[in-house]
Write a protein that holds these residues in place. Structure first.
Motif, mmCIF file in Angstrom:
data_model
loop_
_atom_site.group_PDB
_atom_site.id
_atom_site.type_symbol
_atom_site.label_atom_id
_atom_site.label_comp_id
_atom_site.label_asym_id
_atom_site.label_seq_id
_atom_site.Cartn_x
_atom_site.Cartn_y
_atom_site.Cartn_z
ATOM 1 N N LEU A 121 -11.676 -5.762 -44.417
ATOM 2 C CA LEU A 121 -10.476 -5.045 -44.872
ATOM 3 C C LEU A 121 -9.484 -4.833 -43.735
ATOM 4 O O LEU A 121 -8.268 -4.783 -43.956
ATOM 5 C CB LEU A 121 -10.864 -3.687 -45.462
ATOM 6 C CG LEU A 121 -11.851 -3.717 -46.638
ATOM 7 C CD1 LEU A 121 -12.203 -2.299 -47.061
ATOM 8 C CD2 LEU A 121 -11.269 -4.496 -47.812
ATOM 9 N N GLY A 122 -9.997 -4.661 -42.530
ATOM 10 C CA GLY A 122 -9.136 -4.441 -41.369
ATOM 11 C C GLY A 122 -9.866 -4.799 -40.093
ATOM 12 O O GLY A 122 -10.946 -4.270 -39.823
ATOM 13 N N ASP A 123 -9.301 -5.736 -39.329
ATOM 14 C CA ASP A 123 -9.949 -6.173 -38.089
ATOM 15 C C ASP A 123 -9.836 -5.122 -37.000
ATOM 16 O O ASP A 123 -8.936 -4.266 -37.014
ATOM 17 C CB ASP A 123 -9.311 -7.477 -37.597
ATOM 18 C CG ASP A 123 -9.645 -8.649 -38.509
ATOM 19 O OD1 ASP A 123 -10.811 -9.088 -38.476
ATOM 20 O OD2 ASP A 123 -8.752 -9.106 -39.250
ATOM 21 N N SER A 124 -10.738 -5.190 -36.033
ATOM 22 C CA SER A 124 -10.695 -4.330 -34.852
ATOM 23 C C SER A 124 -10.979 -5.180 -33.625
ATOM 24 O O SER A 124 -11.965 -5.928 -33.605
ATOM 25 C CB SER A 124 -11.741 -3.213 -34.964
ATOM 26 O OG SER A 124 -11.750 -2.408 -33.812
ATOM 27 N N ASP A 125 -10.095 -5.109 -32.642
ATOM 28 C CA ASP A 125 -10.268 -5.885 -31.418
ATOM 29 C C ASP A 125 -11.406 -5.281 -30.606
ATOM 30 O O ASP A 125 -11.278 -4.160 -30.089
ATOM 31 C CB ASP A 125 -8.977 -5.870 -30.600
ATOM 32 C CG ASP A 125 -9.032 -6.800 -29.398
ATOM 33 O OD1 ASP A 125 -10.144 -7.059 -28.891
ATOM 34 O OD2 ASP A 125 -7.957 -7.259 -28.955
#
Length: 477
Positions: free
Chosen positions: A94-98
């Protein structure tokens, strides 16, 4: 398909076919095991990925902090530590995180580092637990007063009065800083300001609350208050929340009864509803205590401290008796107190309050009948002419938790006290009306909500129990 909260999945009594969960990745191990948390509980649910049939590109995006949705069967866990896990059939990012930039990595962070990242610190176990406890405590406050028939009143945040008489207030103005309008004698001309007068952010809703108590019988306020006090300590905030009940026809004894009953109620309620979070916070506190010198360690663990308040009646002691105890105690005679007690009239410090609670009486203490010259103008003057019907509730490890009083209901006495302190009667003419028209004995108290949260969570710095702390030099986020 609607998703189910992690808390409800973990509390399931049986395996389930086709469930959906959404949350943030805490850890991802061996390209197979995801620890997923959605904030509904301290605990993560393990999600087992079929890595052989999941594209490598998707697996690479399952990183700490990423938001995902998983669909699969809730099955009994094969590993230790959890009853159920999700056998994932479908996974959606749903939402990437570095992973190289996300600050909340799965390791221990210092509280200072977490304060610098207050917008993300709630994703840690500790701050998730603190904020859930804060939420439940807040609900308990409202539930207690609503069950008792109190009316919830929203008192003004912008005010023209200084309830405490301390003068440490934030000014509210729409006047320009350049070319500020001034009177003939050079003072700021507030008649040209938005409200036509000097105004500030409130330090208390008490005075306005009293006017409603004298019509509705019993009321409470629970809202933000502000102090422009330049105190950069672990006990002070510039913006905090206050709980302030006011009750018509209550004298000081009734006020002490109310404070004791209220505090025990909200603590008991929170212990029942937040058992997992409080146990986690207790373990965290015990780990912190191990690093301290023996002399600095707390005598009570967190849950013991909370039960200490629930299981003991609050000892009621006059200020005069307390001064005698403190003046003659060993720490005072051996000059161990930072602020020695030499004579009647001293303003008690936290070290004195804690001595009374933790060493002398070994139970919560309510001090009453304080010297008039160290208390606010609105407190009822006793017949001795030198003490007022004030009260402070003292707790272990924290000192003062509640401050309150029986209010001065006698018009002539109140006016005399205001004159002596140079308080503008015209400015508070509306307040004096409550003494002109149908005055009666009434009482109330104030409890700083963050101080209560601090006590219940066992944290040592008040900046860690409010979402975004406002302190001298800091108004981030």
């Amino acid at each position: 398909m609607k998703h189910t909260k992690v808390k409800d999945l973990l509390n399931s009594t049986r395996s389930l076919h086709e469930v959906k969960a959404k949350g943030w990745v805490r850890t991802f191990r061996n390209n197979q095991f995801i620890a997923l948390n959605d904030g509904s509980t301290l605990h993560n649910i393990q999600c087992v990925v079929d890595f052989e049939n999941t594209p490598d590109e998707t697996l690479k995006r399952i990183t700490t902090g990423a938001a995902i949705a998983v669909t699969g069967d809730l099955v009994e866990s094969q590993g230790a530590g959890q009853k159920f896990e999700i056998k994932v059939k479908h996974l959606e990012i749903l939402g990437d995180s570095d992973p190289d930039k996300f600050p909340m990595q799965p390791k221990k962070h210092s509280l200072e580092f977490l304060r610098e990242n207050a917008h993300l610190r709630v994703r840690t176990n500790a701050f998730g637990a603190i904020m859930r406890v804060r939420s439940v405590l807040s609900f308990a406050v409202h539930q207690y007063f609503q069950e008792k028939g109190f009316v919830y009143v929203n008192t003004p945040i912008i005010t023209g009065s200084d309830a405490e008489g301390a003068g440490e207030m934030f000014k509210v103005t729409a006047l320009p800083f350049d070319n500020t309008p001034r009177t003939e004698d050079g003072k700021v001309d507030y008649s040209e300001d938005f409200f036509g007068k000097e105004t500030n952010l409130t330090v208390s809703g008490q005075l306005e609350g009293e006017t409603f108590a004298m019509a509705l019988g019993q009321i409470y306020t629970f809202g933000p208050t502000f102090r422009a006090e330049n105190s950069n300590t672990s006990r002070h905030l510039a913006e905090f929340w206050m709980i302030e009940p006011e009750v018509a026809f209550n004298d000081l004894d009734d006020n002490m009864d109310l404070a004791e009953d209220f505090i025990q109620y909200v603590i008991r309620y929170t212990m029942e509803k937040c058992a997992d979070d409080l146990k986690f916070l207790e373990t965290r506190l015990l780990d912190e205590e191990k690093a301290k010198p023996q002399a600095e360690r707390s005598e009570l663990a967190l849950l013991e401290k909370l039960n200490f308040v629930l299981e003991n009646n609050f000892k009621r002691v006059s200020y005069t008796e307390a001064i005698d105890i403190l003046r003659n105690c060993k720490p005072n005679k051996n000059k161990k107190f930072k602020y020695p007690i030499d004579e009647w009239g001293a303003d008690l410090q936290s070290e004195h309050e804690r001595y009374l609670v933790e060493k002398h009486f070994k139970c919560p203490v309510i001090l009453f009948d304080y010297p008039a010259n160290i208390k606010a103008f609105y407190m009822r003057l006793n017949e001795d002419g030198k003490t007022v019907r004030a009260m402070d509730v003292l707790f272990p490890q924290i000192g003062e938790m509640v401050g309150g009083s029986q209010r001065e209901e006698r018009y002539d006495v109140l006016v005399e006290k205001m004159d002596a302190l140079g308080i503008d009667k015209e400015e508070l003419n509306w307040y004096l009306d409550t003494r002109r028209f149908g005055s009666a004995v009434h009482s109330g108290f104030g409890l700083g909500f963050e101080r209560l949260v601090l006590f219940v969570t066992g944290m040592s710095n008040i900046r860690d129990v409010i979402p975004f702390p406002r302190t001298p030099g800091n108004a981030e986020f």
